[in-house]
Write a protein that holds these residues in place. Structure first.
Motif, short mmCIF file in Angstrom:
data_model
loop_
_atom_site.label_atom_id
_atom_site.label_comp_id
_atom_site.label_asym_id
_atom_site.label_seq_id
_atom_site.Cartn_x
_atom_site.Cartn_y
_atom_site.Cartn_z
N ASN A 144 0.82 -1.23 0.00
CA ASN A 144 0.00 0.00 0.00
C ASN A 144 0.85 1.27 0.00
O ASN A 144 0.38 2.33 0.41
N ASN A 154 3.75 -2.71 5.94
CA ASN A 154 2.52 -1.93 5.85
C ASN A 154 2.86 -0.46 6.07
O ASN A 154 3.62 -0.11 6.97
N ILE A 158 1.50 3.42 6.86
CA ILE A 158 0.39 4.07 7.54
C ILE A 158 0.39 5.56 7.20
O ILE A 158 1.36 6.27 7.51
N ASP A 193 -3.18 6.83 10.78
CA ASP A 193 -4.48 6.28 10.38
C ASP A 193 -4.36 4.78 10.12
O ASP A 193 -4.22 4.34 8.98
N CYS A 194 -4.41 4.02 11.19
CA CYS A 194 -4.30 2.56 11.07
C CYS A 194 -5.57 1.92 10.53
O CYS A 194 -5.61 0.71 10.32
N SER A 195 -6.62 2.72 10.30
CA SER A 195 -7.86 2.22 9.72
C SER A 195 -7.97 2.53 8.23
O SER A 195 -9.01 2.25 7.63
N ALA A 196 -6.93 3.13 7.65
CA ALA A 196 -6.94 3.44 6.21
C ALA A 196 -6.85 2.14 5.41
O ALA A 196 -5.87 1.41 5.51
N LYS A 197 -7.88 1.86 4.65
CA LYS A 197 -7.95 0.59 3.93
C LYS A 197 -7.29 0.68 2.55
O LYS A 197 -7.34 1.71 1.89
N TYR A 198 -6.67 -0.40 2.17
CA TYR A 198 -6.11 -0.55 0.82
C TYR A 198 -6.42 -1.97 0.38
O TYR A 198 -6.11 -2.94 1.10
N CYS A 234 -6.87 -3.15 6.33
CA CYS A 234 -6.03 -2.16 7.02
C CYS A 234 -5.40 -2.83 8.22
O CYS A 234 -5.78 -3.94 8.61
#
Length: 270
Positions: free
Chosen positions: A52, A105, A107, A126-131, A135
């Motif tokens: 990502n 990963n 972030i 932002d550990c909730s940012a999806k790819y 995430c």
């Protein structure tokens, strides 16, 4: 029954909670500098992340455009990041760029202000940012609720005449991440905070504000510190750390000023 400390009100641990406790109990270590180090508690042993980096680059370029529009935001952000880079992050060697085995990963990060402190910024990862639909927070275990009951803390706080209030500065950042897990916490920033230079890869050495597991890890580590330090620094200080902190804020009252001073000293040393 209003007090969560009451034995009959405690909930049993789930399978995920037991895994969280097992991982941290078996792998937490105390570093030579006194800080505790523990792994990221993952939901399973083998986790593969999609590459990502491109998404992190896009977010960084958006941030750069915002810096051009808002010089105050830029100044506050740089100051915060310089503090992060000085003590809590490390550069990734260029030989480790381009790893594609699923262990890395990236972030993205952004800045938020306290609503009542317009000059105080916090950079949130932002550990909730999806790819590609996933995430980091999807794979992290939150762990059981290890926080003390606020009602109990406040009621005990009123018992004695002399009051003390304490705060642990940057609580999550006091607990380090095991080196093998740090590639899951990579981020991008400009070399020397100069936005005309190329972006450099860094990785966090500590648990993040923004990671689902960080509150549980910090509470677990704080209670471990109290247990380990009780013999040297005393039961009163250990009980204060164990029972009278709500996340990073502690409240306690004692009969005399001298007892309060001694507790502050012993708790700080612990």
């Amino acid at each position: 029954m209003d007090f969560v400390e009451h034995v009959s009100t405690k909930k049993g641990y789930s399978v995920e909670d037991h895994r969280f406790i097992s991982i941290l109990s078996s792998k937490i270590v105390k570093r030579n500098d006194g800080h505790y180090e523990m792994p990221l508690p993952m939901c399973r042993d083998e986790v593969r992340f999609p590459n990502n980096r491109l998404a992190a680059v896009r977010r960084a370029l958006q941030l750069k455009r915002k810096f051009k529009r808002n010089s105050t935001f830029k100044e506050h952000y740089i100051a915060f990041m310089n503090g992060i880079l000085a003590g809590y992050a490390e550069k990734v060697p260029e030989s480790e760029y381009g790893i594609t085995n699923g262990s890395v990963n990236y972030i993205p990060h952004s800045g938020v202000y306290h609503p009542k402190k317009t000059n105080q910024i916090r950079v949130v990862f932002d550990c909730s940012a999806k790819y590609e639909g996933v995430c980091l927070n999807d794979y992290l275990l939150q762990g059981p609720d290890l926080m003390n009951g606020l009602i109990g803390i406040l009621c005990r706080f009123r018992k004695e005449e002399v009051a003390i209030m304490a705060d642990i500065k940057g609580m999550f950042h006091q607990f380090y991440v095991t080196p093998k897990d740090r590639d899951k916490l990579r981020f991008l920033w400009w070399d020397g905070s100069d936005f005309e230079q190329k972006m450099v890869e860094y990785r966090m050495k500590v648990h993040l504000f923004g990671a689902k597991s960080s509150p549980g890890c910090a509470n677990f580590g704080l209670k471990r510190a109290a247990d380990d330090g009780e013999g040297k620094f005393g039961e009163i200080a250990a009980n204060f750390i164990r029972d009278d902190f709500y996340v990073d804020d502690g409240l306690k009252s004692l009969p005399t000023i001298q007892q309060a001073i001694e507790l502050v000293k012993s708790s700080t040393e612990l």
